[in-house]
Structure formats: C-alpha cells, structure tokens
Design a protein around this motif. Structure first.
Motif, PDB file in Angstrom:
ATOM      1  N   ALA B  98       0.840  -1.204   0.000  1.00 30.92           N
ATOM      2  CA  ALA B  98       0.000   0.000   0.000  1.00 30.92           C
ATOM      3  C   ALA B  98       0.872   1.249   0.000  1.00 30.92           C
ATOM      4  O   ALA B  98       0.581   2.219  -0.707  1.00 30.92           O
ATOM      5  CB  ALA B  98      -0.930  -0.013   1.214  1.00 30.92           C
ATOM      6  N   SER B  99       1.963   1.227   0.775  1.00 35.45           N
ATOM      7  CA  SER B  99       2.829   2.410   0.794  1.00 35.45           C
ATOM      8  C   SER B  99       3.504   2.583  -0.565  1.00 35.45           C
ATOM      9  O   SER B  99       3.763   3.706  -0.996  1.00 35.45           O
ATOM     10  CB  SER B  99       3.859   2.327   1.925  1.00 35.45           C
ATOM     11  N   PHE B 100       3.731   1.478  -1.259  1.00 32.74           N
ATOM     12  CA  PHE B 100       4.283   1.585  -2.613  1.00 32.74           C
ATOM     13  C   PHE B 100       3.269   2.226  -3.558  1.00 32.74           C
ATOM     14  O   PHE B 100       3.615   3.054  -4.406  1.00 32.74           O
ATOM     15  CB  PHE B 100       4.696   0.203  -3.123  1.00 32.74           C
ATOM     16  N   ALA B 101       2.000   1.857  -3.382  1.00 34.96           N
ATOM     17  CA  ALA B 101       0.958   2.437  -4.233  1.00 34.96           C
ATOM     18  C   ALA B 101       0.908   3.959  -4.044  1.00 34.96           C
ATOM     19  O   ALA B 101       0.759   4.717  -5.003  1.00 34.96           O
ATOM     20  CB  ALA B 101      -0.391   1.809  -3.903  1.00 34.96           C
ATOM     21  N   LEU B 102       1.068   4.399  -2.778  1.00 34.24           N
ATOM     22  CA  LEU B 102       1.040   5.850  -2.536  1.00 34.24           C
ATOM     23  C   LEU B 102       2.295   6.522  -3.081  1.00 34.24           C
ATOM     24  O   LEU B 102       2.261   7.684  -3.488  1.00 34.24           O
ATOM     25  CB  LEU B 102       0.878   6.138  -1.051  1.00 34.24           C
ATOM     26  N   TRP B 103       3.393   5.786  -3.101  1.00 32.27           N
ATOM     27  CA  TRP B 103       4.621   6.293  -3.729  1.00 32.27           C
ATOM     28  C   TRP B 103       4.323   6.671  -5.175  1.00 32.27           C
ATOM     29  O   TRP B 103       4.658   7.766  -5.638  1.00 32.27           O
ATOM     30  CB  TRP B 103       5.691   5.219  -3.612  1.00 32.27           C
ATOM     31  N   MET B 104       3.657   5.746  -5.895  1.00 25.52           N
ATOM     32  CA  MET B 104       3.305   6.009  -7.292  1.00 25.52           C
ATOM     33  C   MET B 104       2.433   7.266  -7.396  1.00 25.52           C
ATOM     34  O   MET B 104       2.610   8.091  -8.282  1.00 25.52           O
ATOM     35  CB  MET B 104       2.526   4.823  -7.865  1.00 25.52           C
ATOM     36  N   GLU B 107       4.505  10.394  -6.858  1.00 26.44           N
ATOM     37  CA  GLU B 107       5.378  10.699  -7.984  1.00 26.44           C
ATOM     38  C   GLU B 107       4.578  11.347  -9.101  1.00 26.44           C
ATOM     39  O   GLU B 107       5.021  12.299  -9.732  1.00 26.44           O
ATOM     40  CB  GLU B 107       6.069   9.420  -8.463  1.00 26.44           C
ATOM     41  N   GLU B 108       3.347  10.835  -9.323  1.00 28.10           N
ATOM     42  CA  GLU B 108       2.541  11.414 -10.390  1.00 28.10           C
ATOM     43  C   GLU B 108       2.069  12.828 -10.026  1.00 28.10           C
ATOM     44  O   GLU B 108       2.053  13.714 -10.872  1.00 28.10           O
ATOM     45  CB  GLU B 108       1.342  10.519 -10.698  1.00 28.10           C
ATOM     46  N   LEU B 109       1.726  13.012  -8.754  1.00 35.60           N
ATOM     47  CA  LEU B 109       1.332  14.347  -8.301  1.00 35.60           C
ATOM     48  C   LEU B 109       2.453  15.353  -8.561  1.00 35.60           C
ATOM     49  O   LEU B 109       2.215  16.452  -9.067  1.00 35.60           O
ATOM     50  CB  LEU B 109       1.053  14.323  -6.795  1.00 35.60           C
ATOM     51  N   ALA B 110       3.674  14.946  -8.200  1.00 29.72           N
ATOM     52  CA  ALA B 110       4.817  15.850  -8.354  1.00 29.72           C
ATOM     53  C   ALA B 110       5.052  16.180  -9.820  1.00 29.72           C
ATOM     54  O   ALA B 110       5.262  17.349 -10.173  1.00 29.72           O
ATOM     55  CB  ALA B 110       6.064  15.218  -7.741  1.00 29.72           C
TER      56      ALA B 110
END
Lengths: 294, 289
Positions: B98-104, B107-110
């Motif tokens: 789940a924390s990996f999913a939020l990483w993605m 990254e897209e937000l940035a």
C-alpha cells in the motif's frame, strides 16, 4: 485484432511470469524485491543465445531458465534463514548488484556490418530472432499465452497436491512447518529456484518481444510492481497475480482518458483495496467459497 | 593523505544527510515494525511543494524550508492513515505494498505540478567553500552536519525527557503492554509518523538546497539510502541509524574516489548482502516484523 490490442495482451502475458514468481515466494511466506533481476538474467541470457550464438529460441529460453534458477539459488542459499524485512532487503541488495553488473557487462561480436551484444548502460539491441524467422506478433502472442497456460496448469495441479499444502504450511508459520517434519530449508531453496526460472522465462520472452533491453528495464520498480500484482490479485490462487497484471496493465491502458491522473487514481484504489482485503481480491476465503460452490 | 582526509570530510557531510534520513526511517520502523516505502516520496513531495512555491512567488529560503517540512509531514500523515493504521495487526506485506501504491501517487502528483525532469532550487549558501589548510568544506555540508547534530539532540530530549517520548519507547518495547497501560498506540503511531516525516522533510530541504536542484528521483533515492543506513546500523535503533548513516557516507565517499560511482553502489549492496547473510551480533535478525 489490431496491433495495439496484441501489444497489450502480450505485455499482460509477459509480466504475468514475473508476477507469478513473486507470488510463489509470497505464498511461501517471503516478500522478494528481487525477482526483476532474474527476469533480467533471463532476458540477457536468451538474447545472447539467439542473437550472438545463433541458438534457436526454445534452447535459449531453456538455458535462460537454468541460469535464472541458478542465480536465484545462489542468492537464496546464504539468505535461507533470514525472515521478514531482512530477507526482503537481501533480495533487493542482490537484485541491485545484478543490475549494476548488467551496466558493467560489455561483450559484443561483429555480425555482418554491425556489432551485436550487451553494451553496458547502452543496452543490448538487435535481438531479432522473431523478425528473422518471420514470426508475426499474433503468433508470438499465442506462444506467450500457451506457455503461460502451461505454467498455470502446473501451478493449479501443485495447488491441489501435498506439495501445495506443504508450501502453504511454510508460508503460514515456518517454525510450525519445521516441527511438523517439513524440510524447510530445502523447500524454500526449491521455491526460490523455481521463482528464478519462472522470472527468467518471462525475461527471455520479453527480450525477444522488445528486441532491445537495457539494465534500466530491470530496476526495483519492476520488482515492487510484480509483488504488488500478486498481493492485489490475491494470495488464494495462482490466478491472483494474473488478475493483478490485468488490472494494472489493462486498467492503465483502458483509462488513457485519465492520462496524467492514472497513478493517482490507481495508487489510491490499491491502498484502499488493501485496507479491506489485505490478502488481495482472490484471497484464501474467496477461493474456498468459489470451490465449495463449484 | 590529503585525498584521504578530504574524502573523509566529504563522507562525513554526506553521511550526516543519510543519518537524518535514517533517523526518520528508523523511528517509523521502531514503532510500527513496518518498512514505509513512501517515506522518501513523501519527502520528495514536500520538496516539490517548496519548489512550486518558489517558482510562483519567489519567497525566501526560510519559508521554503517550512513548506518542505510541512508538506512532508502532511504527506507522511496521509500515508500513515491509509497504509499503516489499518494494518497494525499482521498484514506486513499489505502495508508495504500500500505504501508503494502511494509512492506512485506522489510521484505522479509531483510530475503533474512540475512536469520537467529537473528544477533549479535556490542555493542554501551563495558563496564558495571554506578552506581549512588544504582541505575544503562546503558551507552546505557544514549546515547539514550541524542540523544532524541538532536534530539528534532534540530527538534525544523528546524521546528520553518527555511524556510523549516515554510513550513512544513503551510502544517500541511492546505495543500490547503499552496499550494496556493506557497509551493510545494509534495516536502515538500517527505522531511518530508526523515527527519522522518532518525530520525527513528537513533532510530533504537541506539536500535539495545543497544540490541546488530537485528531481522526482529524490523519492526513491531517499527511501533506499534511509533503508540502507538503517539496516547497516542494526534495525530500529536510533544511535544505530546515525552510525549507519555516517558509515554509509564515509564508505561511499571513499569508494567513489577510488572505484567510481557504479562500483560504489555495487559495494554498498554487497556489504549489505554480506552483513545480512553473516548476521553480526548487532543485527538482531529475529526481530523484523
């Protein structure tokens, strides 16, 4: 079928191999961040086999699988007794070492008027066995899926066998499994080697689909994605990782209208999904329910 | 000899940034026994907020630092609520994925906010490096070193001299016993997450203003370096995180000088792999989640 659909379906097939290999370790109770390295070993080995040594693809793919299994066993042996995050970090460290070795790997031979072979960070281009044999994308797609179905049949048979039950026992509690007379070390080493071979087979096909590979293809992003596929799809059945790949690659491709917001939506959905289903969509309970109906 | 001293000095400066990253990572790991893959990306998001504010308004460094810290803290709290609070019992794999999913997501937000691959970030210090005899030391490195020492001191005070710190240490020792003695493990986790992400945000700000640039790669880089330093120092020990960070920095500076960047990274991973396989006494390999 148009070219685009064939490409998507081929990719789903290719990444299912590495997702299945990560799922196999997950069922045996370990998180691996390293399956991408064996995918890479397979890609490089098979590419060298067909493009440089002139082998036919089946032979090159078999050699790739053997090498993938050997590499995975080599990583597995010193880390057999590690549990949890320690095992995960050890697989990550090994995978990154292999990726850096790909970056340092230079071996080219002259074929006709061009030089072919791995060229460090510049990658390895010209893996054209398919083009030279006149194999159409649709034929390749069929090949990938036939192999995948073969692998799935093996998985589903193992699932219902004594070996499958032993595997789940190991994943549930290794200490308990050991005290029940299971040779935990040997079983784990076998799982690791099988995972390596499976990832390498996917890599071999990937190299021939793309005709060009580079070390960057095999970084940790691929490893964590493979792990996520298994966990999203579910730990209850080998269809789980396939479902994960279909959801990711399928949904990503299908929602190109969301271009730019894709990962924001998808990432959030995955996190929320895991809150309610921490062992994935097709977890043991769902699989049991489906079986009891069938 | 002078090269050796210079490399050691550079390594110390690099190591203090790793030590800061590892401190945050270790705090989270100590309390939750879970690896937070989104730790680095949360820092990256905070730094992107600061960059965005700088490009829009051109405000000063102090405000940028505050924005970076606040942004990282908010992102960290979001990660805790969505990925770690629901998985406190079991399901370590789910929390990590789940924390990996939020990483993605981060990254897209940035990249949505600032689509170029690289942005300039205002420099922490405009002048040249200090010279100490034949050695040189960048002022940015000195600031990093001092910041690391200050954060350690403040953290020590919080953890060993406050009620909150006592609660945190109780949860680290035994969450069940802490819960029974009236500590809200959920609240402590959230606060520790916020604290760790704030430390990470500060480290991130110092790193990007020292490098005078920011890229989305900062996320993966911070997670990897923080995790490496934490593992090298044993797991879940705060003094160990500092030692691991400094050791990693020193080793990188020296092997970079003698062997180049690719072998530098190779040796980092080899060292970690061998340490894990051999399991020296300070690495208690039984206690990971």
């Amino acid at each position: 079928m148009d070219e685009y659909a064939i490409g998507v379906l081929t990719n789903i097939g290719l990444f299912s191999f590495v997702a299945l290999s990560a799922w196999l370790l997950l069922v045996a109770g370990e998180l691996s961040f390293g399956q991408q390295a064996f995918f890479g070993v397979g890609a490089y080995a098979a590419g060298i086999g067909t493009a440089m040594l002139g082998w036919p693809l089946p032979l090159a793919a078999l050699a790739a699988m053997a090498l993938g299994a050997a590499a995975a066993a080599l990583v597995g042996l010193p880390t057999l007794r590690l549990r949890g995050l320690y095992f995960t970090m050890a697989t990550l460290a090994a995978a990154e070492m292999l990726r850096i070795l790909f970056e340092l790997f230079h071996w080219q031979i002259a074929l006709g008027d061009e030089r072919i072979g791995p060229d460090g960070t510049q990658g390895f281009r010209g893996i054209r066995w398919m083009l030279e044999r006149g194999i159409e994308p649709l034929d390749f797609l069929a090949m990938v899926w036939i192999l995948l179905i073969g692998v799935m049949v093996i998985f589903l048979r193992v699932e219902n066998s004594r070996l499958g039950a032993t595997l789940r026992a190991l994943g549930h509690d290794p200490e308990l499994a050991r005290s029940a007379g299971i040779d935990v070390d040997r079983l784990k080493l076998g799982v690791v080697a099988a995972g390596g071979a499976l990832a390498a087979l996917g890599g071999a096909l990937f190299a021939h689909h793309n005709t060009y590979i580079e070390p960057r293809n095999f970084d940790i992003m691929l490893g964590v994605h493979s792990l996520a596929y298994g966990l999203i799809g579910g730990l209850g059945t080998a269809f789980g990782p396939l479902l994960g790949v279909v959801l990711d690659i399928g949904v990503l491709e299908a929602t190109r209208s969301l271009q730019g917001y894709r990962m924001i939506v998808f990432g959030g959905l995955v996190a929320v999904l895991l809150v309610f289903r921490p062992r994935g969509l097709l977890d043991e309970r769902v699989v049991h329910w489906i079986r009891s109906r069938a | 000899m002078i090269d050796f001293l210079q490399n050691t000095l550079d390594g110390l400066a690099l190591g203090s940034s790793y030590a800061l990253l590892a401190l945050g990572f270790t705090l989270i790991f100590g309390v939750l026994r879970r690896a937070n893959l989104a730790y680095g990306p949360a820092i990256m998001l905070g730094c992107y907020c600061a960059t965005w504010a700088y490009l829009k308004t051109g405000i000063g460094l102090l405000f940028l630092a505050l924005i970076a810290v606040a942004g990282s803290t908010l992102a960290g709290v979001y990660v805790e609520r969505l990925c770690f609070a629901p998985h406190r019992k079991g399901a370590a794999a789910a929390a990590m994925v789940a924390s990996f999913a939020l990483w993605m997501q981060f990254e897209e937000l940035a990249t949505l906010a600032l689509p170029r691959h690289l942005y300039a970030f205002p420099a922490l210090y405009a002048g040249g490096p200090l010279s100490l005899g034949r050695l040189t030391l960048r002022v940015e490195s000195l600031v990093m070193l001092v910041a690391a020492i200050l954060v350690c001191a403040a953290l020590w005070r919080i953890l060993y001299r406050s009620r909150f710190g006592t609660a945190v240490r109780a949860v680290i020792d035994s969450p069940a016993a802490a819960e029974l003695s009236g500590i809200s493990v959920s609240a402590v986790s959230l606060q520790v997450f916020a604290l760790a992400s704030a430390i990470g945000g500060l480290a991130g700000f110092l790193i990007v203003s020292g490098n005078e640039q920011v890229t989305p790669m900062l996320g993966m880089w911070s997670t990897l370096k923080g995790m490496l330093a934490m593992m090298l120092g044993g797991l879940g020990s705060l003094p160990g995180a500092i030692a691991g960070g400094v050791a990693l920095g020193l080793r990188e500076a020296h092997s970079q000088w003698y062997l180049g960047p690719q072998l530098r990274d190779f040796i980092a991973y080899l060292l970690l792999f061998v340490l894990l396989a051999v399991r020296p006494p300070w690495m208690n390999t039984r206690s990971a989640y």
